[in-house]
Write a protein that holds these residues in place. Sequence first.
Motif, PDB file in Angstrom:
ATOM      1  N   UNK A  72      -0.998  18.540   1.550  1.00 38.34           N
ATOM      2  CA  UNK A  72      -1.644  17.117   1.662  1.00 38.34           C
ATOM      3  C   UNK A  72      -3.029  17.303   1.859  1.00 38.34           C
ATOM      4  N   UNK A  73      -3.488  18.227   3.056  1.00 41.15           N
ATOM      5  CA  UNK A  73      -4.840  18.284   3.488  1.00 41.15           C
ATOM      6  C   UNK A  73      -5.589  18.782   2.175  1.00 41.15           C
ATOM      7  N   UNK A  81      -6.333  11.661   8.052  1.00 50.33           N
ATOM      8  CA  UNK A  81      -5.325  12.125   8.665  1.00 50.33           C
ATOM      9  C   UNK A  81      -4.424  11.344   9.217  1.00 50.33           C
ATOM     10  N   UNK A  82      -4.485  10.173   9.367  1.00 48.77           N
ATOM     11  CA  UNK A  82      -3.323   9.139   9.571  1.00 48.77           C
ATOM     12  C   UNK A  82      -2.305   9.027   8.615  1.00 48.77           C
ATOM     13  N   UNK A  83      -2.955   8.994   7.252  1.00 49.33           N
ATOM     14  CA  UNK A  83      -2.222   8.788   6.078  1.00 49.33           C
ATOM     15  C   UNK A  83      -1.326  10.044   5.808  1.00 49.33           C
ATOM     16  N   UNK A  84      -1.917  11.043   6.256  1.00 49.87           N
ATOM     17  CA  UNK A  84      -1.047  12.409   6.070  1.00 49.87           C
ATOM     18  C   UNK A  84      -0.121  12.449   7.248  1.00 49.87           C
ATOM     19  N   UNK A  85      -0.228  11.966   8.354  1.00 46.14           N
ATOM     20  CA  UNK A  85       0.576  11.839   9.378  1.00 46.14           C
ATOM     21  C   UNK A  85       1.757  10.945   8.963  1.00 46.14           C
ATOM     22  N   UNK A  86       1.643   9.800   8.377  1.00 42.11           N
ATOM     23  CA  UNK A  86       2.421   8.835   8.096  1.00 42.11           C
ATOM     24  C   UNK A  86       3.305   9.529   6.772  1.00 42.11           C
ATOM     25  N   UNK A  87       3.090  10.325   5.801  1.00 42.64           N
ATOM     26  CA  UNK A  87       3.731  10.725   4.964  1.00 42.64           C
ATOM     27  C   UNK A  87       4.422  11.728   5.512  1.00 42.64           C
ATOM     28  N   UNK A  88       4.208  12.641   6.609  1.00 44.88           N
ATOM     29  CA  UNK A  88       4.903  13.676   7.246  1.00 44.88           C
ATOM     30  C   UNK A  88       6.054  12.676   8.076  1.00 44.88           C
ATOM     31  N   UNK A  89       5.645  11.999   8.626  1.00 45.59           N
ATOM     32  CA  UNK A  89       6.696  11.163   9.373  1.00 45.59           C
ATOM     33  C   UNK A  89       7.792  10.584   8.522  1.00 45.59           C
ATOM     34  N   UNK A  90       7.336  10.345   7.189  1.00 46.33           N
ATOM     35  CA  UNK A  90       8.582   9.582   6.383  1.00 46.33           C
ATOM     36  C   UNK A  90       9.236  10.809   5.627  1.00 46.33           C
ATOM     37  N   UNK A  91       8.749  12.082   5.718  1.00 44.91           N
ATOM     38  CA  UNK A  91       9.280  13.234   4.870  1.00 44.91           C
ATOM     39  C   UNK A  91      10.805  13.380   5.306  1.00 44.91           C
ATOM     40  N   UNK A  92      11.587  13.786   4.575  1.00 45.35           N
ATOM     41  CA  UNK A  92      13.142  13.859   4.849  1.00 45.35           C
ATOM     42  C   UNK A  92      13.202  15.427   5.189  1.00 45.35           C
ATOM     43  N   UNK A  93      13.656  15.448   6.480  1.00 42.41           N
ATOM     44  CA  UNK A  93      13.592  16.831   7.171  1.00 42.41           C
ATOM     45  C   UNK A  93      14.858  17.316   7.125  1.00 42.41           C
TER      46      UNK A  93
END
Length: 96
Positions: A72-73, A81-93
């Motif tokens: 994403x970067x 960076x905030x938007x990328x963090x939001x995507x990562x937080x929502x990612x299925x882990x």
Amino acid sequence: MLMQNVDRDGDGKVSYEEFMPLCLEILVEIMKEELLNAKRPDELEQYLCSLFQSNDADGSGYLVLENLRDCLRSADLGLTRLQIHAVLAAADTDEK
């Protein structure tokens, strides 16, 4: 009204767990508009598929969070960076 929707447990306070889904929902809407304004939907889909495949080194169909973040970067999507963090937080882990 917003407080009632966010305060799921009704304790009169908004916890981190209650706050994050709201923020994520808002960021997703913002990002969706920005991305669709930058590229046609079919172009965006093709670009994202290509981006994913180029970062899926083992061909498993999954990206570890570190690879997703780097992906994403490096992508030309204009994400903050905030938007990328939001995507990562929502990612299925879930590891499969």
